[in-house]
Write a protein that holds these residues in place. Structure first.
Motif, PDB file in Angstrom:
ATOM      1  N   UNK A   6      16.725   1.975  85.705  1.00  0.00           N
ATOM      2  CA  UNK A   6      17.561   2.960  85.025  1.00  0.00           C
ATOM      3  C   UNK A   6      18.603   2.296  84.138  1.00  0.00           C
ATOM      4  N   UNK A   7      19.185   1.211  84.651  1.00  0.00           N
ATOM      5  CA  UNK A   7      20.231   0.461  83.943  1.00  0.00           C
ATOM      6  C   UNK A   7      19.768  -0.048  82.573  1.00  0.00           C
ATOM      7  N   UNK A   8      18.485  -0.290  82.436  1.00  0.00           N
ATOM      8  CA  UNK A   8      17.946  -0.898  81.214  1.00  0.00           C
ATOM      9  C   UNK A   8      17.823   0.110  80.067  1.00  0.00           C
ATOM     10  N   UNK A   9      17.788   1.403  80.419  1.00  0.00           N
ATOM     11  CA  UNK A   9      17.420   2.415  79.431  1.00  0.00           C
ATOM     12  C   UNK A   9      18.458   2.594  78.328  1.00  0.00           C
ATOM     13  N   UNK A  10      19.735   2.248  78.620  1.00  0.00           N
ATOM     14  CA  UNK A  10      20.783   2.352  77.598  1.00  0.00           C
ATOM     15  C   UNK A  10      20.407   1.545  76.363  1.00  0.00           C
ATOM     16  N   UNK A  11      19.673   0.451  76.556  1.00  0.00           N
ATOM     17  CA  UNK A  11      19.311  -0.434  75.437  1.00  0.00           C
ATOM     18  C   UNK A  11      17.804  -0.553  75.204  1.00  0.00           C
ATOM     19  N   UNK A  12      16.975  -0.069  76.134  1.00  0.00           N
ATOM     20  CA  UNK A  12      15.526  -0.195  75.975  1.00  0.00           C
ATOM     21  C   UNK A  12      14.799   1.143  76.143  1.00  0.00           C
ATOM     22  N   UNK A  13      15.548   2.239  76.306  1.00  0.00           N
ATOM     23  CA  UNK A  13      14.934   3.543  76.560  1.00  0.00           C
ATOM     24  C   UNK A  13      14.438   4.223  75.293  1.00  0.00           C
ATOM     25  N   UNK A  14      14.107   5.515  75.416  1.00  0.00           N
ATOM     26  CA  UNK A  14      13.572   6.279  74.277  1.00  0.00           C
ATOM     27  C   UNK A  14      14.677   6.858  73.416  1.00  0.00           C
ATOM     28  N   UNK A  15      15.781   7.254  74.054  1.00  0.00           N
ATOM     29  CA  UNK A  15      16.901   7.795  73.266  1.00  0.00           C
ATOM     30  C   UNK A  15      18.118   6.935  73.512  1.00  0.00           C
ATOM     31  N   UNK A  16      18.582   6.283  72.441  1.00  0.00           N
ATOM     32  CA  UNK A  16      19.744   5.395  72.540  1.00  0.00           C
ATOM     33  C   UNK A  16      20.937   6.087  71.882  1.00  0.00           C
ATOM     34  N   UNK A  17      22.126   5.796  72.382  1.00  0.00           N
ATOM     35  CA  UNK A  17      23.342   6.288  71.729  1.00  0.00           C
ATOM     36  C   UNK A  17      23.383   5.712  70.304  1.00  0.00           C
ATOM     37  N   UNK A  18      23.952   6.472  69.369  1.00  0.00           N
ATOM     38  CA  UNK A  18      23.968   6.048  67.961  1.00  0.00           C
ATOM     39  C   UNK A  18      24.584   4.667  67.774  1.00  0.00           C
ATOM     40  N   UNK A  19      25.730   4.426  68.444  1.00  0.00           N
ATOM     41  CA  UNK A  19      26.400   3.132  68.239  1.00  0.00           C
ATOM     42  C   UNK A  19      25.569   1.983  68.822  1.00  0.00           C
ATOM     43  N   UNK A  54      10.937   2.445  76.425  1.00  0.00           N
ATOM     44  CA  UNK A  54      10.537   2.205  77.814  1.00  0.00           C
ATOM     45  C   UNK A  54      11.085   3.303  78.726  1.00  0.00           C
ATOM     46  N   UNK A  55      10.371   3.561  79.821  1.00  0.00           N
ATOM     47  CA  UNK A  55      10.830   4.486  80.858  1.00  0.00           C
ATOM     48  C   UNK A  55      10.997   3.696  82.157  1.00  0.00           C
ATOM     49  N   UNK A  56      11.825   4.223  83.065  1.00  0.00           N
ATOM     50  CA  UNK A  56      12.021   3.565  84.361  1.00  0.00           C
ATOM     51  C   UNK A  56      10.663   3.386  85.039  1.00  0.00           C
ATOM     52  N   UNK A  57      10.415   2.200  85.562  1.00  0.00           N
ATOM     53  CA  UNK A  57       9.153   1.914  86.245  1.00  0.00           C
ATOM     54  C   UNK A  57       8.142   1.196  85.356  1.00  0.00           C
ATOM     55  N   UNK A  58       8.334   1.264  84.027  1.00  0.00           N
ATOM     56  CA  UNK A  58       7.437   0.538  83.112  1.00  0.00           C
ATOM     57  C   UNK A  58       7.611  -0.969  83.286  1.00  0.00           C
ATOM     58  N   UNK A  59       6.622  -1.718  82.870  1.00  0.00           N
ATOM     59  CA  UNK A  59       6.788  -3.173  82.778  1.00  0.00           C
ATOM     60  C   UNK A  59       7.558  -3.444  81.490  1.00  0.00           C
ATOM     61  N   UNK A  60       8.783  -3.985  81.626  1.00  0.00           N
ATOM     62  CA  UNK A  60       9.594  -4.282  80.432  1.00  0.00           C
ATOM     63  C   UNK A  60       9.124  -5.595  79.800  1.00  0.00           C
ATOM     64  N   UNK A  61       8.656  -6.503  80.620  1.00  0.00           N
ATOM     65  CA  UNK A  61       8.204  -7.806  80.124  1.00  0.00           C
ATOM     66  C   UNK A  61       7.872  -8.685  81.307  1.00  0.00           C
ATOM     67  N   UNK A  62       8.031  -9.991  81.134  1.00  0.00           N
ATOM     68  CA  UNK A  62       7.725 -10.901  82.238  1.00  0.00           C
ATOM     69  C   UNK A  62       8.558 -12.167  82.136  1.00  0.00           C
ATOM     70  N   UNK A  63       8.837 -12.741  83.291  1.00  0.00           N
ATOM     71  CA  UNK A  63       9.349 -14.104  83.341  1.00  0.00           C
ATOM     72  C   UNK A  63       8.146 -15.006  83.129  1.00  0.00           C
TER      73      UNK A  63
END
Ligand code: HEC
Length: 202
Positions: free
Chosen positions: A156-169, A186-195
């Protein structure tokens, strides 16, 4: 500095070798390959844990005290050095990659691309991201290279910067720092990437 340049070269060599050979679906811990010793895998797992929690603690603290714009700036400046610090603390080189990158320096090589696609297939087949990983021994230019990858889930924490709707600023700041950003939607639970980790076997 030396170490980083050397690892960039390894990465390029490995890519060439892999591009030359036609491989399709990668088997898990390929049995035809020379196995990576279990203590090396244990080290890679430990490094992923430490690197992941280093990143998360910087992110959480900055988001909580200064908000997403400041956190974007901190990520922009700190992500590289945090990876370098963790690489320097070990014999593995560690970085992050994704099918959709924000920083183009994190774009996957041929090996990483195939493993990221494999992770998506395994997730679609119902496998948990918690235990998912992939390791393979790769021959590159007469050298034996261990490679290890572990998926990074979207929280959930990631969505502010990687989600579907971002704040304008937030979206303005991202475009300013990363004009070619593709790491949203991205949505919560998706694979964002990998180490992604690699080391030369001596
Ligand atoms: C405050 C905004 C912000 C938040 C919140 C955030 N990220 Fe990022 N993320 C970034 C920035 C900026 C980069 C590019 C860093 C760089 O330049 O290397 C990035 C890069 C990445 C990368 C490397 C691949 C790429 O796209 O370049 C991964 C993986 C990643 N983030 C995962 C996450 C995960 C998982 C979370 C939640 C735990 C998260 N991020 C939360 C801003 C953020």
């Amino acid at each position: 500095m030396m170490k980083n340049t050397m690892n960039k070269n390894i990465k390029r060599i490995a890519t060439h070798v892999l591009l030359a050979s036609s491989f399709t679906m990668l088997p898990v811990l390929a049995s035809a390959q020379e196995k990576i010793p279990s203590e090396e895998i244990a080290q890679a797992r430990e490094l992923v844990k430490i690197f992941g929690s280093d990143l998360k603690s910087v992110l959480k603290t900055t988001m909580g005290t200064a908000g997403p714009i400041k956190a974007l700036e901190v990520c922009h400046v700190q992500a590289g050095p945090i990876a370098d610090k963790n690489s320097a603390s070990s014999t593995w080189d560690i970085a992050r990659t994704s099918l959709k990158v924000r920083n183009e320096n994190n774009a996957p090589d041929a090996f990483e691309l195939a493993v990221l696609q494999q992770f998506e297939q395994r997730k679609a087949a119902g496998e948990s991201l918690k235990t998912m990983e992939y390791a393979e021994t790769v021959q590159a230019n007469g050298k034996t290279l261990y490679r290890y990858m572990k998926p990074i889930p979207t929280a959930g924490l990631c969505l502010a910067c990687h989600g579907s709707t971002l704040a304008d600023d937030v979206s303005t700041k991202i475009n300013e720092l990363y004009p070619n950003d593709t790491a949203t939607g991205f949505a919560a639970g998706d694979i964002r990437g990998a180490f992604t980790l690699q080391k030369i076997k001596y």
